[in-house]
Scaffold this motif. Structure first.
Motif: not given
Length: 337
Positions: A56-63, A172-180, A185-191
């Motif tokens: 899900l985290r990896n899909c978020a970048m392109k998703g 705070w910026y780093v957490k947008l890519g690595t936070g949970r 994972p935050v990217p998955a939630l954004i996705f």
């Protein structure tokens, strides 16, 4: 008896047709389920919670970009510059943040905010230019965005000097890519959040219906009072905005930014959208289908990695998937008609 003899075949025929249509409409979902089962048997680690969250985290970048690309293609256009825009957005955010902090103008915490705003402003200008060139001069969006693919890539390389920009982001910026959040994972939630926003836009709003209308027949849409220019402007800008979001998550994940981000992503993103049932001719497609297409390609790539499939063979598989998707969508259209 005679009435029953007449009605039964009709009900049977209707049921068969409805079943066939259901299978045609949901074939990708069924294939996705079959693939998940097969990969779970071949590699038990695949079905683990850690791996699923990783997918899900990896899909978020392109998703998130795929959602925007879905709107662009439904409107009858295309944007090939998205990969380069991911790199440019990340590099601009990093460069502004680092230089403002180094010059003592503001702390890095605020510098990153200004950097993201600057990246958004540039992306909106690029999206506006794409729509303007298409509307004003009738230039195919394929050509305009293909040219910008190289221009934006070159600009990103010039800004960062050909080397990664490091030590440029606050926590705070780093957490947008690595936070949970709650272990997710935050990217998955954004996705997932972006999916619901785009789904609501396309399914429940007048603007969504206008995008379908312009993609189906731009001239007919214009005669019915729909602004083709504004519709194209919106979709061209929204996909660029999603590139900024992806660039932020990508750079936050690796804590740096470079011109190599997003290189070659455009074909994978378009492939996911087409696999999800969106027609390259415009007017047909759904955000739900794009979500399935993104998961489909993401799971296949993850499965091939877990099974140690040759890296170059993965290119062959992804290319074959896109060919299959286009063929299958054409087949479904013919069957329904």
């Amino acid at each position: 008896m005679s009435e029953k003899g007449v009605k039964l075949p009709k009900m049977s025929l209707f049921s068969k047709k409805r079943t066939n249509n259901f299978l045609l409409d949901h074939m990708i979902e069924l294939l996705l389920v079959v693939m998940i089962i097969a990969l779970s048997i071949a590699e038990p680690k695949f079905i683990g919670v850690v791996n699923i969250l990783n997918v899900l985290r990896n899909c978020a970048m392109k998703g998130v970009i795929a959602y925007g690309m879905c709107l662009v293609i439904i409107s009858g256009e295309i944007d090939l510059s998205v990969g380069s825009q991911v790199a440019l957005s990340a590099v601009i955010a990093a460069w502004v943040s680092k230089n403002l902090s180094a010059a003592g103008v503001m702390p890095q915490t605020l510098g990153a905010v200004v950097g993201v705003i600057a990246a958004i402003a540039v992306a909106m200008l690029i999206g506006t230019f794409h729509a303007w060139a298409r509307h004003k001069f009738g230039m195919p969006s394929f050509i305009v965005t293909l040219a910008n693919l190289n221009i934006l890539y070159g600009l990103a390389a010039i800004i960062c000097g050909g080397f990664p920009i490091t030590d440029c982001f606050p926590d705070w910026y780093v957490k947008l890519g690595t936070g949970r959040i709650f272990g997710i994972p935050v990217p998955a939630l954004i996705f997932i959040l972006v999916f619901f926003l785009f789904w609501f836009l396309m399914e429940k709003t007048e603007l969504g219906r206008q995008i379908y209308a312009v993609g189906g027949n731009a001239e007919a849409a214009r005669l019915n009072g729909i602004s083709v220019w504004r519709t194209r402007l919106f979709v061209m800008c929204i996909v660029q905005l999603m590139c900024v979001l992806s660039g932020v998550m990508n750079s936050a994940q690796v804590r740096s930014a470079t011109f190599g981000f997003g290189r070659g992503w455009e074909t994978q993103i378009i492939s996911s959208v087409v696999i999800g049932g969106t027609s390259m001719l415009g007017g047909i497609g759904t955000v739900w289908g794009t979500l399935i297409g993104v998961l489909f390609t993401g799971i296949i790539n993850n499965g091939m990695t877990l099974l140690n499939v040759n890296e170059y063979m993965q290119y062959v598989v992804n290319g074959g998937l896109m060919f299959f998707a286009v063929w299958f969508n054409t087949y479904v259209t013919r069957q329904k008609s």
